[in-house]
Design a protein around this motif. Structure first.
Motif, PDB file in Angstrom:
ATOM      1  N   PHE A 171       0.863  -0.934   0.237  1.00 39.61           N
ATOM      2  CA  PHE A 171      -0.060   0.126   0.521  1.00 39.61           C
ATOM      3  C   PHE A 171       0.616   1.674   0.044  1.00 39.61           C
ATOM      4  N   HIS A 172       1.846   1.426   1.135  1.00 44.06           N
ATOM      5  CA  HIS A 172       2.723   2.951   0.867  1.00 44.06           C
ATOM      6  C   HIS A 172       3.510   2.884  -0.281  1.00 44.06           C
ATOM      7  N   THR A 173       3.562   1.892  -1.454  1.00 43.45           N
ATOM      8  CA  THR A 173       4.432   2.287  -3.013  1.00 43.45           C
ATOM      9  C   THR A 173       3.214   2.223  -3.840  1.00 43.45           C
ATOM     10  N   GLY A 174       3.214   1.044  -4.362  1.00 47.74           N
ATOM     11  CA  GLY A 174       1.965   0.960  -5.297  1.00 47.74           C
ATOM     12  C   GLY A 174       0.488   1.590  -4.841  1.00 47.74           C
ATOM     13  N   GLY A 175       0.071   0.838  -3.906  1.00 47.38           N
ATOM     14  CA  GLY A 175      -1.480   0.848  -3.741  1.00 47.38           C
ATOM     15  C   GLY A 175      -1.819   2.257  -3.524  1.00 47.38           C
ATOM     16  N   ILE A 176      -0.608   3.298  -2.494  1.00 52.69           N
ATOM     17  CA  ILE A 176      -1.113   4.961  -2.581  1.00 52.69           C
ATOM     18  C   ILE A 176      -0.583   5.419  -3.814  1.00 52.69           C
ATOM     19  N   CYS A 177       0.130   4.838  -4.745  1.00 53.03           N
ATOM     20  CA  CYS A 177       0.109   5.468  -5.966  1.00 53.03           C
ATOM     21  C   CYS A 177      -0.716   5.398  -7.101  1.00 53.03           C
ATOM     22  N   ALA A 178      -1.746   4.302  -6.745  1.00 54.75           N
ATOM     23  CA  ALA A 178      -2.956   3.504  -7.692  1.00 54.75           C
ATOM     24  C   ALA A 178      -3.828   4.608  -7.174  1.00 54.75           C
ATOM     25  N   LEU A 179      -4.269   4.984  -6.253  1.00 58.61           N
ATOM     26  CA  LEU A 179      -5.367   5.454  -5.242  1.00 58.61           C
ATOM     27  C   LEU A 179      -5.178   7.152  -5.423  1.00 58.61           C
ATOM     28  N   LEU A 180      -3.987   7.267  -5.494  1.00 54.75           N
ATOM     29  CA  LEU A 180      -3.453   9.318  -5.888  1.00 54.75           C
ATOM     30  C   LEU A 180      -3.682   8.664  -7.217  1.00 54.75           C
ATOM     31  N   ALA A 181      -4.072   8.235  -8.329  1.00 55.57           N
ATOM     32  CA  ALA A 181      -4.393   8.714  -9.914  1.00 55.57           C
ATOM     33  C   ALA A 181      -5.621   8.455  -9.623  1.00 55.57           C
ATOM     34  N   ILE A 182      -6.392   7.723  -9.086  1.00 57.68           N
ATOM     35  CA  ILE A 182      -8.146   7.390  -8.969  1.00 57.68           C
ATOM     36  C   ILE A 182      -8.937   8.910  -8.513  1.00 57.68           C
ATOM     37  N   LEU A 183      -8.068   9.006  -7.359  1.00 51.58           N
ATOM     38  CA  LEU A 183      -8.689  10.303  -6.777  1.00 51.58           C
ATOM     39  C   LEU A 183      -7.899  11.857  -7.559  1.00 51.58           C
ATOM     40  N   GLY A 184      -7.226  11.733  -8.668  1.00 51.88           N
ATOM     41  CA  GLY A 184      -6.923  12.661  -9.298  1.00 51.88           C
ATOM     42  C   GLY A 184      -7.853  13.031 -10.480  1.00 51.88           C
ATOM     43  N   ILE A 185      -8.119  11.736 -10.972  1.00 49.90           N
ATOM     44  CA  ILE A 185      -8.961  11.148 -12.039  1.00 49.90           C
ATOM     45  C   ILE A 185      -9.880  12.310 -11.737  1.00 49.90           C
ATOM     46  N   LEU A 186     -10.650  11.874 -10.470  1.00 49.55           N
ATOM     47  CA  LEU A 186     -12.626  12.038 -10.299  1.00 49.55           C
ATOM     48  C   LEU A 186     -11.738  13.741  -9.960  1.00 49.55           C
ATOM     49  N   PHE A 187     -10.813  13.910  -9.082  1.00 44.16           N
ATOM     50  CA  PHE A 187     -11.176  15.183  -8.712  1.00 44.16           C
ATOM     51  C   PHE A 187     -11.016  16.292 -10.422  1.00 44.16           C
ATOM     52  N   THR A 188     -10.303  15.715 -11.204  1.00 41.69           N
ATOM     53  CA  THR A 188      -9.155  16.583 -12.587  1.00 41.69           C
ATOM     54  C   THR A 188     -10.569  16.655 -13.662  1.00 41.69           C
ATOM     55  N   ALA A 189     -11.810  15.279 -13.780  1.00 37.69           N
ATOM     56  CA  ALA A 189     -13.149  15.762 -14.185  1.00 37.69           C
ATOM     57  C   ALA A 189     -13.837  16.307 -13.243  1.00 37.69           C
ATOM     58  N   PHE A 190     -14.129  16.754 -12.086  1.00 44.13           N
ATOM     59  CA  PHE A 190     -14.587  18.178 -11.737  1.00 44.13           C
ATOM     60  C   PHE A 190     -14.735  18.750 -12.295  1.00 44.13           C
ATOM     61  N   LEU A 191     -12.956  19.207 -11.611  1.00 44.30           N
ATOM     62  CA  LEU A 191     -12.983  20.348 -12.488  1.00 44.30           C
ATOM     63  C   LEU A 191     -13.756  20.722 -14.164  1.00 44.30           C
ATOM     64  N   TYR A 192     -13.181  19.466 -14.590  1.00 43.30           N
ATOM     65  CA  TYR A 192     -13.642  20.135 -16.366  1.00 43.30           C
ATOM     66  C   TYR A 192     -14.883  20.262 -16.919  1.00 43.30           C
ATOM     67  N   ILE A 193     -15.939  19.134 -15.117  1.00 41.32           N
ATOM     68  CA  ILE A 193     -17.202  19.539 -15.265  1.00 41.32           C
ATOM     69  C   ILE A 193     -17.824  21.473 -15.661  1.00 41.32           C
ATOM     70  N   LYS A 194     -16.803  21.330 -14.507  1.00 41.59           N
ATOM     71  CA  LYS A 194     -17.386  22.922 -13.931  1.00 41.59           C
ATOM     72  C   LYS A 194     -16.647  23.771 -15.194  1.00 41.59           C
ATOM     73  N   HIS A 195     -16.148  23.645 -15.523  1.00 36.06           N
ATOM     74  CA  HIS A 195     -15.594  24.525 -16.765  1.00 36.06           C
ATOM     75  C   HIS A 195     -14.580  25.147 -16.236  1.00 36.06           C
ATOM     76  N   VAL A 196     -13.485  24.619 -15.193  1.00 39.77           N
ATOM     77  CA  VAL A 196     -12.575  25.343 -14.657  1.00 39.77           C
ATOM     78  C   VAL A 196     -11.401  25.566 -15.774  1.00 39.77           C
ATOM     79  N   LYS A 197     -10.459  26.566 -16.436  1.00 41.30           N
ATOM     80  CA  LYS A 197     -10.001  26.739 -16.791  1.00 41.30           C
ATOM     81  C   LYS A 197      -8.569  26.025 -16.782  1.00 41.30           C
ATOM     82  N   GLY A 198      -7.964  25.509 -17.526  1.00 38.54           N
ATOM     83  CA  GLY A 198      -6.288  24.847 -17.020  1.00 38.54           C
ATOM     84  C   GLY A 198      -6.767  23.828 -16.024  1.00 38.54           C
ATOM     85  N   SER A 199      -8.571  23.174 -16.284  1.00 38.92           N
ATOM     86  CA  SER A 199      -8.682  21.352 -15.398  1.00 38.92           C
ATOM     87  C   SER A 199      -7.645  20.713 -15.933  1.00 38.92           C
ATOM     88  N   ILE A 200      -7.282  20.497 -16.302  1.00 39.74           N
ATOM     89  CA  ILE A 200      -6.077  19.431 -16.337  1.00 39.74           C
ATOM     90  C   ILE A 200      -4.705  19.613 -15.741  1.00 39.74           C
TER      91      ILE A 200
END
Length: 454
Positions: A171-200
């Motif tokens: 978890f403290h290496t591969g697991g946490i990296c994968a979890l952060l990637a998933i959280l990042g995808i959801l956060f970026t998607a939220f920004l994009y849905i809200k039309h935030v400039k530079g969301s990616i």
């Protein structure tokens, strides 16, 4: 001077609007400065050299677009094309990256020739619209798969080939990296849905910062031997001498033991995707900006394509994959950008970015994964333009096979070839051979011969 060069009043815009549009365009596509070195470094290239080459090629291509075509479009290393470069040409096919750069350089020269003739239109028109859309969709799925794989969300499985990572194991290496990637995808998607400039770009940086917090709190453990390095950025001067590692290397490739026919296939695979990606982007963005004439044509199409072609060949010499027009240019257009001044502003920001190379290079793969997944979504949206029912099935099935092949065979070129072959074969056996243009038959035969002899 600006009025004389860019015809601002004629295009109903002004310097302030154009500058804001240029900054907006840069913000929406600056993620490429983190993603491109990450992808091409897997082919053995120096990531700092790739970043510097990407900045310079983006600057040159975007300036050419602004001055030659007076259009508000920016260019940089194309998503999908860089994946084809690294994972198919250098990965599956085993070519050294110098050979891939040479293929890109030659493809750019061919594109230049096509840009001053009518051959470009012939190639564009011969491929059915369903396959053109399928290529975009397939590339979208392909690069999203690469993003999830690089982040460790998708991992190898002996029984099913691929599977989702075990978050609890390591978890403290591969697991946490994968979890952060998933959280990042959801956060970026939220920004994009809200039309935030530079969301990616914001999504990349936010995911990285969250990773740094995890490292400082002990949730992420640094283990260089296993490939998990420190996430803290290195604040240092850019090593501009690194550009020497890639500059001009495309001319230092030895053809000993290389199949010329296979190399030609690589060149035309780059060319095919580049042509349709560029034309599709230009037409789509210009349509949104009401820049097309009554017949749906763009009068600056030739200088625009010429700028794209010049940037591709120049980028190969500098040391980066195919440079092409970015669909993210639509963000600047939405802000009111209508002339080449928008492009010039974006180009200057790419040039300035060279000073921050160490920061971009330090961004980990799990932080760039959200960009790949969201850009993949934007490309995947073209699937709605493919009709899957009734008489359209004879066109939709080859499109489906094209889309399916790209991620499963880990190759954009395989998807293109399978799409074209299946399109021709299905029309032949269905008694609709006359609906297929002669050049399609030639392409299908060439692809079949590739599978037989290569």
């Amino acid at each position: 001077m600006f009025e004389k060069v860019f015809h601002l009043k004629e295009n109903q815009t002004n310097i302030k609007t154009e500058c804001i549009a240029g900054v907006t365009t840069f913000m929406t596509m600056a993620y490429i400065l983190a993603v491109n070195p990450s992808i091409l470094s897997s082919a053995g290239m120096n990531p700092t050299a790739v970043l510097l080459a990407t900045c310079l090629a983006s600057f040159l291509g975007t300036v050419c677009m602004g001055l030659m075509a007076n259009l508000p479009f920016a260019l940089s290393a194309g998503m999908g094309l860089n994946a084809f470069f690294a994972y198919t040409v250098c990965g599956n096919m085993g070519y050294p990256w110098q050979a891939a750069l040479l293929a890109v350089f030659i493809e750019g020269l061919i594109f230049i020739i096509l840009s001053v003739t009518n051959i470009r239109e012939a190639l564009f028109n011969v491929i059915p619209l369903s396959l053109k859309k399928a290529v975009s969709v397939g590339i979208g799925v392909y690069i999203a798969f690469i993003g999830l794989q690089n982040a460790g969300v998708v991992v190898n499985s002996d029984s099913t080939l691929v599977t989702i990572v075990s978050f609890r194991g390591d978890f403290h290496t591969g697991g946490i990296c994968a979890l952060l990637a998933i959280l990042g995808i959801l956060f970026t998607a939220f920004l994009y849905i809200k039309h935030v400039k530079g969301s990616i770009l914001i999504g990349i940086l936010a995911t990285w910062v969250l990773g740094i917090i995890c490292q400082l709190t002990g949730l992420y453990t640094v283990n260089p031997d296993a490939g998990y390095n420190s996430l803290l950025p290195a604040f240092a001067m850019t090593d501009f001498s690194a550009l020497g590692d890639t500059f001009g290397q495309c001319f230092r490739f030895d053809f000993d033991g290389v199949s010329i026919i296979n190399f030609i296939v690589v060149i035309f695979s780059f060319l095919f995707v580049d042509i349709f990606d560029t034309l599709g982007t230009l037409i789509g963005v210009c349509n949104k900006a009401n820049m097309l004439d009554k017949e749906g044509k763009l009068k600056q199409i030739k200088p625009a394509l010429m700028a794209d072609a010049i940037a591709t060949s120049a980028g190969a010499i500098l040391g980066t994959s195919t440079t092409t027009t970015f669909v993210e240019s639509s963000a600047g257009v939405a802000e009111g950008g209508r002339t080449g001044l928008t492009a010039i502003v974006t180009a200057l920001l790419f040039l300035i970015s060279m000073l921050f190379a160490p920061i971009f290079i330090a961004i980990p793969s799990f932080a760039t994964a959200p960009a790949l997944v969201i850009v993949g979504f934007l490309m995947f949206s073209s699937i709605t333009e493919i009709k899957f029912t009734g008489e359209n099935m004879i066109k939709a099935i080859p499109a489906y096979l094209c889309i399916l092949a790209m991620p499963l065979f880990y190759s954009i070129s395989e998807g293109i070839s399978i799409g074209i072959i299946s399109y021709v074969v299905l029309h032949l056996v269905s008694g609709k051979a006359k609906e297929v243009k002669p050049l399609m038959y030639i392409l299908a035969v060439l692809f079949i011969l590739k599978y037989i002899f290569l």
